[in-house]
Design a protein around this motif. Structure first.
Motif, PDB file in Angstrom:
ATOM      1  N   ILE A   6     -15.838 -11.018 -32.379  1.00  0.00           N
ATOM      2  CA  ILE A   6     -15.271  -9.752 -31.367  1.00  0.00           C
ATOM      3  C   ILE A   6     -14.945  -8.439 -30.268  1.00  0.00           C
ATOM      4  CG2 ILE A   6     -17.263  -9.775 -28.742  1.00  0.00           C
ATOM      5  CD1 ILE A   6     -19.337 -10.546 -31.097  1.00  0.00           C
ATOM      6  N   THR A   7     -13.700 -10.356 -30.787  1.00  0.00           N
ATOM      7  CA  THR A   7     -12.514  -8.811 -29.691  1.00  0.00           C
ATOM      8  C   THR A   7     -11.951  -8.243 -30.987  1.00  0.00           C
ATOM      9  OG1 THR A   7     -11.153 -11.472 -29.405  1.00  0.00           O
ATOM     10  CG2 THR A   7     -10.261  -9.043 -29.490  1.00  0.00           C
ATOM     11  N   GLU A   8     -11.742  -8.198 -32.007  1.00  0.00           N
ATOM     12  CA  GLU A   8     -12.117  -6.991 -32.730  1.00  0.00           C
ATOM     13  C   GLU A   8     -12.315  -5.170 -32.701  1.00  0.00           C
ATOM     14  OE1 GLU A   8      -8.853  -4.475 -34.704  1.00  0.00           O
ATOM     15  OE2 GLU A   8      -8.987  -6.309 -34.123  1.00  0.00           O
ATOM     16  N   PHE A   9     -14.043  -6.027 -32.846  1.00  0.00           N
ATOM     17  CA  PHE A   9     -14.824  -4.903 -32.284  1.00  0.00           C
ATOM     18  C   PHE A   9     -14.985  -4.086 -31.074  1.00  0.00           C
ATOM     19  CE2 PHE A   9     -19.308  -3.845 -31.690  1.00  0.00           C
ATOM     20  CZ  PHE A   9     -19.578  -3.044 -32.682  1.00  0.00           C
ATOM     21  N   SER A  10     -14.926  -4.253 -30.054  1.00  0.00           N
ATOM     22  CA  SER A  10     -14.511  -4.343 -29.154  1.00  0.00           C
ATOM     23  C   SER A  10     -13.362  -3.448 -28.556  1.00  0.00           C
ATOM     24  CB  SER A  10     -14.556  -5.628 -27.368  1.00  0.00           C
ATOM     25  OG  SER A  10     -15.729  -6.220 -28.107  1.00  0.00           O
ATOM     26  N   ARG A  11     -12.079  -3.589 -29.248  1.00  0.00           N
ATOM     27  CA  ARG A  11     -11.147  -2.989 -29.180  1.00  0.00           C
ATOM     28  C   ARG A  11     -11.832  -1.645 -30.213  1.00  0.00           C
ATOM     29  NH1 ARG A  11      -6.791  -2.061 -31.983  1.00  0.00           N
ATOM     30  NH2 ARG A  11      -7.783  -2.185 -34.142  1.00  0.00           N
ATOM     31  N   GLN A  12     -11.366  -1.264 -31.100  1.00  0.00           N
ATOM     32  CA  GLN A  12     -12.172  -0.431 -32.309  1.00  0.00           C
ATOM     33  C   GLN A  12     -13.516   0.214 -31.639  1.00  0.00           C
ATOM     34  OE1 GLN A  12     -12.385  -0.816 -36.379  1.00  0.00           O
ATOM     35  NE2 GLN A  12     -10.852  -2.389 -36.475  1.00  0.00           N
ATOM     36  N   LEU A  13     -14.269  -0.122 -31.090  1.00  0.00           N
ATOM     37  CA  LEU A  13     -15.339   0.515 -30.511  1.00  0.00           C
ATOM     38  C   LEU A  13     -15.682   1.080 -29.179  1.00  0.00           C
ATOM     39  CD1 LEU A  13     -17.380  -1.250 -33.048  1.00  0.00           C
ATOM     40  CD2 LEU A  13     -17.966   1.609 -33.016  1.00  0.00           C
ATOM     41  N   LEU A  17     -15.498   5.967 -28.279  1.00  0.00           N
ATOM     42  CA  LEU A  17     -15.293   5.844 -29.370  1.00  0.00           C
ATOM     43  C   LEU A  17     -17.486   5.898 -29.514  1.00  0.00           C
ATOM     44  CD1 LEU A  17     -14.563   6.230 -31.853  1.00  0.00           C
ATOM     45  CD2 LEU A  17     -13.942   4.010 -32.350  1.00  0.00           C
ATOM     46  N   TRP A  18     -18.029   5.166 -29.125  1.00  0.00           N
ATOM     47  CA  TRP A  18     -19.350   4.720 -29.035  1.00  0.00           C
ATOM     48  C   TRP A  18     -19.988   6.267 -28.811  1.00  0.00           C
ATOM     49  CZ3 TRP A  18     -22.363   1.820 -31.337  1.00  0.00           C
ATOM     50  CH2 TRP A  18     -21.522   0.339 -31.985  1.00  0.00           C
ATOM     51  N   GLN A  19     -19.349   6.959 -27.247  1.00  0.00           N
ATOM     52  CA  GLN A  19     -19.424   8.674 -26.857  1.00  0.00           C
ATOM     53  C   GLN A  19     -19.718   9.445 -27.999  1.00  0.00           C
ATOM     54  OE1 GLN A  19     -17.857   9.390 -23.106  1.00  0.00           O
ATOM     55  NE2 GLN A  19     -19.577  11.456 -23.264  1.00  0.00           N
ATOM     56  N   LEU A  20     -18.427   9.093 -29.156  1.00  0.00           N
ATOM     57  CA  LEU A  20     -18.341  10.403 -29.844  1.00  0.00           C
ATOM     58  C   LEU A  20     -19.308   9.495 -30.986  1.00  0.00           C
ATOM     59  CD1 LEU A  20     -16.550  12.334 -31.411  1.00  0.00           C
ATOM     60  CD2 LEU A  20     -15.506   9.969 -31.899  1.00  0.00           C
ATOM     61  N   ILE A  21     -19.657   8.577 -31.372  1.00  0.00           N
ATOM     62  CA  ILE A  21     -20.451   8.138 -32.409  1.00  0.00           C
ATOM     63  C   ILE A  21     -21.762   8.645 -31.778  1.00  0.00           C
ATOM     64  CG2 ILE A  21     -21.651   6.673 -33.575  1.00  0.00           C
ATOM     65  CD1 ILE A  21     -19.349   4.476 -33.487  1.00  0.00           C
TER      66      ILE A  21
END
Length: 229
Positions: A6-13, A17-21
């Motif tokens: 969860i920590t790494e997922f939140s750090r990357q996304l 970045l969600w807006q970019l996706i």
């Protein structure tokens, strides 16, 4: 382990970045649908003429048929990634650049045109010969034969051909992203690979799969709706 995920997922996304996706998803849909539209507009007449020029068909022109068959076969044989680079001068001339989603529509459309033309020709070839003989006996013109008999009868198959073309172009659009074409392919490569953010790559892949599944689902439903058999 779950907390680390969860920590790494939140750090990357991140929200940015969600807006970019989200924007990349729109670009993928935009490229694929517009390219499919061009492929249908130009590929449908090519496929119809290819079929009609066959022996014992309405136009019965073997020489023309051989030329069109060669054009379709050559067009379908060129790998998309090679076509992408070959058409860069044409793309730059038409839209002023070789980068971005609008520029990617040019090679996408050209790659799909012979593919859809072949599907169209095959779809018309599957129409029962008795129906066409009846239409000819009624004294219909070639235009009436195509618009009143061939296309309405083949419509469900043509809709499935459009769906198949759209699905193929969604995959090609991801490939176009590798050379700055935009869309989810570009996001997956730029962030997922080049910046070592694997979760971005996975999320982009999942979204592409969802888009493909939705296109196939509703494309088949539309085809079934027009199927009179």
């Amino acid at each position: 382990m779950w907390n680390d995920f969860i920590t790494e997922f939140s750090r990357q996304l991140t929200p940015q970045l969600w807006q970019l996706i989200g924007m990349s998803s729109f670009e993928t849909v935009y490229m694929s649908f517009i390219a499919t539209l061009f492929a249908v507009v130009f590929g449908l007449p090519l496929g119809v003429i290819t079929f009609l020029s066959q022996k014992n068909q309405a136009l019965d022109n073997p020489r023309l048929n051989r030329i069109l068959e060669a054009v379709i076969n050559i067009g379908r044989s060129i790998p998309f990634i090679i076509l992408l680079f070959d058409l860069m001068p044409v793309t730059r001339f038409l839209v002023g650049t070789t980068l971005g989603t609008t520029a990617a529509i040019i090679p996408l459309s050209v790659s799909a045109l012979p593919f859809f033309a072949r599907l169209t020709s095959n779809a018309l070839g599957d129409i029962p010969s008795g129906l066409t003989e009846t239409a000819k006996a009624m004294g219909t013109s070639v235009w009436q034969l195509v618009t009143k008999f061939y296309l309405p009868e083949a419509l469900p198959v043509l809709i499935k051909a459009m769906t198949l073309t759209l699905v193929a172009l969604i995959g090609y659009s991801a490939m176009a992203g590798a050379v700055g074409g935009g869309g989810l392919g570009n996001t997956a490569i730029s962030y997922g690979l080049h910046r070592n953010m694997p979760y971005v790559l996975w999320v982009s892949t999942v979204i592409i799969v969802i888009i493909v599944m939705l296109c196939e689902k509703y494309g088949n439903k539309l085809a079934d709706h027009f199927d009179r058999r």
